[in-house]
Design a protein around this motif. Structure first.
Motif, short mmCIF file in Angstrom:
data_model
loop_
_atom_site.label_atom_id
_atom_site.label_comp_id
_atom_site.label_asym_id
_atom_site.label_seq_id
_atom_site.Cartn_x
_atom_site.Cartn_y
_atom_site.Cartn_z
N PRO A 1 7.16 13.83 1.97
CA PRO A 1 6.54 14.75 1.01
C PRO A 1 6.70 16.23 1.40
N ALA A 2 6.58 16.56 2.66
CA ALA A 2 6.71 17.96 3.08
C ALA A 2 8.11 18.50 2.81
N GLY B 1 0.79 -1.23 0.00
CA GLY B 1 0.00 0.00 0.00
C GLY B 1 0.82 1.28 0.00
N TRP B 2 2.14 1.15 -0.04
CA TRP B 2 3.01 2.32 0.00
C TRP B 2 2.72 3.26 -1.15
N LEU B 3 2.75 4.56 -0.88
CA LEU B 3 2.61 5.60 -1.90
C LEU B 3 3.57 6.73 -1.55
N ILE B 4 4.51 6.99 -2.44
CA ILE B 4 5.54 7.99 -2.16
C ILE B 4 4.95 9.34 -1.78
N PHE B 5 3.91 9.76 -2.47
CA PHE B 5 3.35 11.09 -2.24
C PHE B 5 2.63 11.21 -0.89
N ARG B 6 2.35 10.10 -0.27
CA ARG B 6 1.73 10.10 1.06
C ARG B 6 2.73 9.71 2.14
N ALA C 1 4.49 20.78 -9.83
CA ALA C 1 3.23 21.13 -10.49
C ALA C 1 2.12 21.32 -9.47
N ALA C 2 2.05 20.43 -8.50
CA ALA C 2 1.03 20.55 -7.45
C ALA C 2 1.22 21.84 -6.66
N PRO D 1 -1.23 20.60 -2.02
CA PRO D 1 -0.17 20.02 -1.18
C PRO D 1 0.72 19.07 -1.99
N PRO D 2 1.92 18.78 -1.49
CA PRO D 2 2.83 17.86 -2.20
C PRO D 2 2.17 16.54 -2.57
#
Length: 189
Positions: free
Chosen positions: A113-114, A99-104, A147-148, A154-155
């Protein structure tokens, strides 16, 4: 004002799907061709500022696109530091961390991400202060966060901006509102 966002050309690791953060890999022959196809398009523009990641694949893309001498290396455009996930494919990471997601989630031993958001906020500020069009040569995940952040998200929202190698995108304004003009544009060749 337009911000030309250029993702570096193809590398062996982008072909294999390996997360390539701080590992300094070069372009493939196809990646060099992708970069060279940008030259005639970018040559039509006048840039107040050209910034490039310090990593070889971005610098080589910048050089082949015709801007090596005029580019300023900006560490804020470095790719995401993947820490323990450097060099791993998404499948290998999924096996370790379902379930890993780099953006989270960011990366263990790497950046959150921050942290990436704070880096790109500085690049965005520098670009906005340039008083003219700007070109940014960098990497997939960091440019998705950029872009975000450009449009005030947010990132984590970088997850919504898919970005292939050797592509040209343009960030701009709709009236006074930051907007995405072109995203993930492929150049024929």
């Amino acid at each position: 004002m337009n911000i030309f966002v250029i993702r570096h050309g193809e590398t062996e690791w982008s072909l294999s799907g390996q997360h390539t953060g701080t590992t300094d890999v070069s372009l493939t022959d196809n990646g060099r061709r992708q970069a060279e196809r940008m030259r005639p398009v970018l040559a039509k523009q006048t840039f107040a500022l050209v910034l490039v990641s310090p990593l070889q694949r971005a610098r080589e893309t910048c050089d082949l696109a015709g801007f090596g001498e005029n580019a300023i290396v900006d560490p804020g455009l470095m790719e995401w530091n993947y820490g323990e996930y450097e060099g791993l494919t998404p499948q290998q990471i999924e096996a370790k961390s379902p379930g890993w997601l780099i953006f989270r989630d960011g990366c263990p031993g790497g950046e959150k991400p921050a942290q990436v958001g704070a880096r790109v906020d500085q690049v965005v500020g520098r670009a906005r202060a340039a008083n003219g069009d700007v070109a940014l040569f960098a990497h997939g995940h960091v440019l998705r966060v950029l872009a975000a952040r450009w449009i005030g998200l947010p990132p984590r929202a970088g997850q919504h901006f898919l970005l292939n190698t050797g592509t040209l995108s343009v960030l701009a304004y709709y009236h006074e509102i930051p907007a995405v003009r072109i995203w993930n544009g492929h150049l024929a060749g």
